[in-house]
Scaffold this active site. Structure first.
Site, short mmCIF file in Angstrom:
data_model
loop_
_atom_site.label_atom_id
_atom_site.label_comp_id
_atom_site.label_asym_id
_atom_site.label_seq_id
_atom_site.Cartn_x
_atom_site.Cartn_y
_atom_site.Cartn_z
N ASP A 1 -83.92 -91.06 -41.27
CA ASP A 1 -82.87 -91.13 -40.26
C ASP A 1 -82.67 -89.71 -39.73
OD1 ASP A 1 -82.74 -93.74 -41.15
OD2 ASP A 1 -80.56 -93.81 -41.20
N LYS B 1 -80.13 -95.32 -33.64
CA LYS B 1 -78.98 -95.54 -34.53
C LYS B 1 -77.73 -94.99 -33.87
CE LYS B 1 -77.41 -94.18 -39.20
NZ LYS B 1 -77.83 -93.47 -40.43
N LYS C 1 -80.02 -99.73 -35.18
CA LYS C 1 -79.24 -99.66 -36.42
C LYS C 1 -77.81 -99.26 -36.08
CE LYS C 1 -78.81 -97.19 -40.83
NZ LYS C 1 -79.45 -96.27 -41.79
#
Length: 237
Positions: free
Chosen positions: A93, A157, A186
């Protein structure tokens, strides 16, 4: 209604709070294995231990790069990514450089993400780019989506979970509208109930970052048990 397996398979169990002890991280990894979530997200220093604990399970190990502000240099992010992958991480991430994006230095942001993505993809590792939408206006969010499309990341995300805001419906809709269908979304930040998890799933999210994993999934476990009990009672009549 979402099944237990579907919901568990969407959750990245987050263990990123800076005050967590080694024992708490280890317990979080055991919970991730017990509840059969998609992955556990740990700080870079805990990747190796998480991999050891989760060997033999279906749970993947995720870590963060350039966390939480994205302001480390590209060389540092690449080094972080390589070390994390060498230690066994299978998903990264990565926080984009928020200041450079807001400065409209899109070439820098793209090159920064391209360098990390290249290192990850050559090793079969997924890349999720964190926008931190609470600090961006719509034009900047759309620019981030365009850069993600050009780089070819795997996920975009919403948030780190440590900014001034989390996953907002309008941001998820905007991200879905402006990213390629091949890029997944996400949601992270403020997803603490099963009801909210279902809401972001219905908006198109395929992953959820959550610290409230146990309470979210326990509710589904209980519902599953009740349905099984009702079925047995019907069959016995």
């Amino acid at each position: 209604m979402v099944s237990y397996e579907e919901m568990a398979g969407m959750i990245d169990h987050s263990l990123l709070k800076p005050f967590l002890t080694e024992r708490e991280v280890e317990e979080g990894c055991r919970q991730a294995a017990e509840y059969k979530v998609a992955s556990v997200c740990v700080p870079p220093c805990d990747v190796r231990r998480a991999v050891e604990l989760l060997t033999g399970s279906s749970v993947r190990v995720t870590t963060v790069i350039g966390f939480p502000h994205g302001t480390t240099t590209t060389a540092t992010k690449v080094s972080e990514a390589r070390e994390a992958i060498d230690n066994g991480a299978s998903e990264l991430d990565v926080v984009l450089n928020i200041g450079k994006l807001k400065s409209r230095d899109y070439g820098y942001v793209k090159a920064d993400l391209e360098a990390v993505t290249a290192v990850a993809h050559e090793r079969g590792v997924l890349v999720k780019v964190i926008f931190e939408n609470c600090y961006l206006d719509d034009e900047e969010k759309i620019a981030a989506c365009r850069i993600a499309n050009e780089v070819g990341v795997d996920f975009v995300k919403t948030s780190t979970g440590f900014g001034s805001g989390g996953a907002e419906d309008r941001d998820i809709k905007l991200m879905r509208e402006h990213t390629k269908p091949s890029i997944q979304i996400k949601a992270a930040g403020g997803i603490r109930t099963l009801e909210r998890a279902i809401e972001v799933r219905n908006l198109g999210c395929t992953r959820i970052g959550a610290t409230a994993t146990v309470s979210i999934l326990e509710k589904l476990r209980q519902e599953k048990k009740e349905k099984q009990k009702e079925k047995r009672e019907e069959e016995s009549q």
